[in-house]
Design an enzyme around this catalytic site. Sequence first.
Site, mmCIF file in Angstrom:
data_model
loop_
_atom_site.group_PDB
_atom_site.id
_atom_site.type_symbol
_atom_site.label_atom_id
_atom_site.label_comp_id
_atom_site.label_asym_id
_atom_site.label_seq_id
_atom_site.Cartn_x
_atom_site.Cartn_y
_atom_site.Cartn_z
ATOM 1 C CB ALA A 35 15.298 -9.591 -36.622
ATOM 2 C CD GLU A 36 16.500 -3.454 -40.209
ATOM 3 O OE1 GLU A 36 17.003 -2.402 -40.644
ATOM 4 O OE2 GLU A 36 17.018 -4.582 -40.401
ATOM 5 C CE1 TYR A 37 13.657 0.193 -31.649
ATOM 6 C CE2 TYR A 37 14.731 -1.497 -30.298
ATOM 7 C CZ TYR A 37 14.237 -0.209 -30.451
ATOM 8 O OH TYR A 37 14.341 0.692 -29.401
ATOM 9 C CG ASP A 38 16.251 -6.931 -31.381
ATOM 10 O OD1 ASP A 38 15.790 -5.953 -30.745
ATOM 11 O OD2 ASP A 38 15.768 -8.076 -31.335
ATOM 12 C CD GLU A 113 -8.862 11.050 -19.363
ATOM 13 O OE1 GLU A 113 -7.675 10.737 -19.560
ATOM 14 O OE2 GLU A 113 -9.194 12.106 -18.781
ATOM 15 C CE LYS A 115 -8.918 5.910 -9.581
ATOM 16 N NZ LYS A 115 -7.983 4.867 -9.124
ATOM 17 C CG ASP A 117 -5.205 -0.923 -9.896
ATOM 18 O OD1 ASP A 117 -4.821 -0.007 -9.146
ATOM 19 O OD2 ASP A 117 -5.526 -2.051 -9.486
ATOM 20 C CD GLU A 170 -2.080 5.542 -12.322
ATOM 21 O OE1 GLU A 170 -2.276 4.812 -11.338
ATOM 22 O OE2 GLU A 170 -2.108 6.786 -12.259
ATOM 23 C CE1 TYR A 222 -3.162 12.185 -14.457
ATOM 24 C CE2 TYR A 222 -2.508 9.893 -14.686
ATOM 25 C CZ TYR A 222 -2.576 11.049 -13.940
ATOM 26 O OH TYR A 222 -2.038 11.083 -12.679
ATOM 27 C CE LYS A 286 -8.660 13.497 -15.678
ATOM 28 N NZ LYS A 286 -7.365 13.351 -16.367
ATOM 29 C CE LYS A 310 -11.373 3.300 -7.051
ATOM 30 N NZ LYS A 310 -10.680 3.462 -5.773
ATOM 31 C CB CYS A 404 -5.023 -0.901 27.832
ATOM 32 S SG CYS A 404 -3.843 -0.733 26.468
ATOM 33 C CB CYS A 407 -0.424 -0.303 29.359
ATOM 34 S SG CYS A 407 -1.939 0.683 29.294
ATOM 35 C CB CYS A 422 -5.621 2.922 26.489
ATOM 36 S SG CYS A 422 -4.264 2.918 27.691
ATOM 37 C CB CYS A 427 -0.455 3.138 26.696
ATOM 38 S SG CYS A 427 -0.916 1.705 25.699
#
Length: 668
Positions: A35-38, A113, A115, A117, A170, A222, A286, A310, A404, A407, A422, A427
């Site tokens: 509330a103070e920030y707002d 570190e 990773k 997503d 990221e 990063y 790294k 991964k 094919c 075609c 093909c 085609c």
Amino acid sequence: MDLQTAEKRASELRNLLNQYGYEYYVLDQPSVPDAEYDRLLRELVELEAQFPELRTEDSPTQRVGGEILEMFNKVEHTSQMLSLGNAFNDQDLRDFDRRVRQAVGDDVSYVCELKIDGLAVALRYVDGQFILGATRGDGTIGEDITSNLRTIRSIPLRLNKAVSLEVRGEAFMPKRSFIALNEAKINRGEEPFANPRNAAAGSLRQLDPKIAASRNLDIFLYAIADRGETGVDSHSEGLDFLETLGFKTNKERRKVGNIEEVIEFVGSWVEERPNLPYDIDGIVIKVDSLAQQRELGATAKSPRWAIAYKFPAEEVVTTLKDIELSVGRTGVVTPTAILEPVQVAGTTVQRASLHNEDLIREKDIKIGDQVVVKKAGDIIPEVVNVLAERRTGNEVEFNMPTHCPECESELVRIEGEVALRCINPKCPAQIREGLIHFVSRPAMNIDGLGEKVISQLFAEELIVDVADLYKLTKEQLLGLERMGEKSVSNLLAAIEASKGNSLEKLLFGLGIRLVGAKAAKTLAQEFGTMERLMEASVEDLVAINEIGGKMADSIVTFFDSEEVRSLIVELKEAGLNMEYKGPRPVSAEESDSFFAGKTVVLTGKLEQMGRSEAKEKIEALGGNVAGSVSKKTDLVVAGAEAGSKLTKAESLGIEIWDEERLLEELNK
């Protein structure tokens, strides 16, 4: 309130709000209630409304989202944003460690570190102020998404020090933001996002920044793209330096002394990852020393000093309902499994490539089978195996066609290849796929011409070959589904802009068999113009490093075609650039420089110019810059903190220069 009083109060409010925002969004340690920030933010908004001249770029009020954009502009990164090579098991990590130690010695530390997503972005600051944010794009050219990145509250609009630098990070959507967003979409009757990564990427590519602002994204920084001003000597020091500037970094990192400790760190997060408030799909490892990073260097795609582990792919069981066939731009016919939709690693999977007939036979795949599906590297869906014990007898064996599917031309299997192909140049599937390749980012990079638009243009017979793209009119495009005035104007502008691309983009876009993006650049550098390349013989081509006999034959055959020559004439008449625009290496015969014909190795840190700049200048004078020292090396230039390459050069008696001697020769 007079202007002077308002200016003083506005400055106080900005400082307070930036401090409170940093404590809340970066440190996660708020010192005042929301509330103070707002209340303070409302006061600043009112002050800036009353005195618009007090509004600054780094004001907290500028995070709510600005004007709606018409399109994203292209941005060139200060240095290339490379992708990482992948490791999928402990042995891959040990192989990486072995390669590192062979190059720089056994005294190596690593930083591990999480990773994240999300979406890789670059942030640029001048004198401490945030001026530009961009997507990774193709690694060299990204899209300007500054307005959307400003809405991420953990990105400082002004740093704690007045430094100029570009940093990498990221951007991601926390799980709680993702859940709230999808609940809101479902309540509105809209399709929910498949996963937080897609949601984050979609949010940052909104033309209306207010949409991005409403989605509560976050970021972890990063890397520092250019460490010139920072004075740090290691990656771990660089992360600490980012924190002193006010950036948010991921605390779940660890510096370790050997690869076994890396493997231990990786193992600890395989089970722990679901407990995080954000998604991760692996661990990034790294080399910590920046001097060793420079010595290790990079390939065209990836740094040799880093690797991404991964996580093991999630495997699920589903039904293979059918097998469809598609024809690619080179005529290869590829079978694709049509699956009962199933969630795999956070996304719904309905299709998986089966690659070729041999793989179908090897795995004994039949239509109607229960199959195990996973995502290779958490990205590409693949059929792992068949659950033969669940067969009912109703499964149907699949046979590749003899003709094919597009075609109906007879399919052939070229000697030494497993694929059916093909070979009909007319085609329609090959033509359509060739058009999609031509406009893609690595080729001509025409924004707005995606697969759906190309397919629509092709189906309406508005385009037959790539030259037709440059004949499209506003009236034709307005007649297409979901194409309004603004999108048509943007598309026509993008098509026009592509005419100015350097020659290598056009060469790659033409889809010459065996010629990838790197080979296209080599050809453009070597021959300079399309005309010279078209007249090149097989002998001329194989004389170039990186161009082998099969590729040379393919290039000559391509340009011998009357249809291709006519197409080049059409493109030239349409105004497309037919020349290489980048720096062209000079041959030894063309140069009277000391470097002409010599093989040079650069090692250590060059203080007055980067190694990439030195490489470019040496090659421009007819020299060849190699990555490793051997008996064929003529000269080694050793900068600060030169390592094993310098030692090897000394043992072989190779001439060694310092940077001063190099500059003296380059400036003659």
